[in-house]
Design an enzyme around this catalytic site. Structure first.
Site, PDB file in Angstrom:
ATOM      1  N   TYR A  38       0.870  -1.177   0.000  1.00 16.43           N
ATOM      2  CA  TYR A  38       0.000   0.000   0.000  1.00 16.43           C
ATOM      3  C   TYR A  38       0.905   1.225   0.000  1.00 16.43           C
ATOM      4  O   TYR A  38       1.535   1.546   0.997  1.00 16.43           O
ATOM      5  CB  TYR A  38      -0.890   0.031   1.245  1.00 16.43           C
ATOM      6  CG  TYR A  38      -1.907  -1.083   1.351  1.00 16.43           C
ATOM      7  CD1 TYR A  38      -2.266  -1.856   0.253  1.00 16.43           C
ATOM      8  CD2 TYR A  38      -2.514  -1.367   2.570  1.00 16.43           C
ATOM      9  CE1 TYR A  38      -3.200  -2.870   0.369  1.00 16.43           C
ATOM     10  CE2 TYR A  38      -3.460  -2.376   2.701  1.00 16.43           C
ATOM     11  CZ  TYR A  38      -3.798  -3.123   1.594  1.00 16.43           C
ATOM     12  OH  TYR A  38      -4.724  -4.132   1.727  1.00 16.43           O
TER      13      TYR A  38
ATOM     14  N   PRO B  31     -16.286  -5.035   2.400  1.00 16.98           N
ATOM     15  CA  PRO B  31     -17.523  -5.360   3.112  1.00 16.98           C
ATOM     16  C   PRO B  31     -18.708  -4.500   2.689  1.00 16.98           C
ATOM     17  O   PRO B  31     -19.847  -4.864   2.964  1.00 16.98           O
ATOM     18  CB  PRO B  31     -17.157  -5.093   4.582  1.00 16.98           C
ATOM     19  CG  PRO B  31     -16.065  -4.069   4.515  1.00 16.98           C
ATOM     20  CD  PRO B  31     -15.275  -4.439   3.295  1.00 16.98           C
TER      21      PRO B  31
ATOM     22  N   GLY C  85     -18.753  -3.349  -0.673  1.00 15.00           N
ATOM     23  CA  GLY C  85     -18.617  -3.290  -2.123  1.00 15.00           C
ATOM     24  C   GLY C  85     -17.463  -2.384  -2.512  1.00 15.00           C
ATOM     25  O   GLY C  85     -16.757  -1.838  -1.670  1.00 15.00           O
TER      26      GLY C  85
END
Length: 284
Positions: free
Chosen positions: A51, A206, A208
């Site tokens: 990340y 969770p 979308g």
């Protein structure tokens, strides 16, 4: 409904914090939201060296180091950011070890609570090919060695099938991170297996995601209607359904908004009524 759950040997609040969104946050804002999350009781942070790359782990260190004794940091390996800024598979055992070592250095720790192996066999996301098509047992052997060395507290899996989970069980799996929400339940079989074996179920996306056109939970009319009826937000409805659907579930929603962060943590105190649960169950 219990507010706390098990992440392997660790007892954690059932709503943690997924730090991926901090890749694109203002540095000061990111530090503020990480510190506020911990103030609100969050003790399970989910991150990855890829990340940023590295940026999110650097932010976590800046905001929270030295870490409190009860804070559990989970990271993910199996991918890297190439110089082209594209995510690519890094599935070889030596690459997994290098990623763990890099996480430890960037976070400034001797051990991470959990390392999740992100497989790359099927979409969405990266798919391994060529020499990156590595067998699962070889990967697990490297992670077991790292655990034996004390660099990993527990081994998790991400983006795996039921057969892969069962293959990995002898390694001592503490959690599984798969795509799953009230509208996207292809991995229900994996969730059932996790619940039966005391393995934490940590769904990603969770609510979308625009990524690969995964449907938005908060925009679904049934979710919106139940939120209005109950006087809570659509996001809280979607997250509360996940917690109520299985006691094995731990959540790691991400946000760059302090208000949304508080709303997410508050879901540990929300239990949907029968009408809402039945309406949402029927969306399968």
């Amino acid at each position: 409904m219990s507010m706390r759950g098990k992440l392997g040997q660790y007892d954690v609040l059932r709503v943690g914090y997924g730090a991926m969104q901090l890749e694109h946050a203002d540095r000061g804002d990111a530090v503020t939201i990480l510190r506020r999350a911990v103030e609100l009781g969050v003790d399970h942070l989910d991150t990855a060296q890829f990340y940023g790359p590295g940026t999110v782990n650097e932010l976590i260190r800046e905001a929270l180091h030295p870490y409190g004794e009860g804070l559990r940091i989970a990271t993910k390996v199996g991918a890297v950011i190439h110089p082209t800024e594209r995510l690519a598979a890094a599935q070889k055992p030596a690459e997994l070890r290098a990623a763990v070592e890099q996480n430890l250095r960037t976070l400034g720790v001797d051990q991470v609570a959990v390392v999740n192996l992100r497989r790359a066999d099927v979409s969405p996301g990266i798919i391994a090919s060529g020499d990156q098509s590595v067998d699962l047992d070889s990967q697990l052997a490297e992670l077991i060695a790292l655990r034996d060395e004390g660099k990993i507290g527990g081994i998790g899996l991400s983006h795996v099938s039921l057969d892969q989970l069962r293959q990995a069980l002898p390694a001592g799996i503490v959690c599984v991170q798969n795509l799953y929400n009230v509208l996207t339940r292809e991995h229900e079989d994996v969730l059932v297996e996790c619940a039966a074996r005391g393995i934490a179920w940590v769904p990603y996306f969770p609510l979308g995601s625009a990524f690969d056109r995964i449907p938005s939970v908060t925009a679904h009319p049934v979710v919106v209607a139940q939120a209005e009826r109950l006087g809570i937000t659509p996001a809280q409805v979607g997250l509360a359904w996940l917690l109520g659907h299985s006691p094995a579930t731990l959540l790691i929603p991400g946000t760059r908004d302090l208000g949304h962060l508080a709303d997410n943590v508050a879901v540990t105190r929300i239990e949907l009524d029968r009408e809402a649960t039945e309406a949402l169950d029927a969306l399968a």
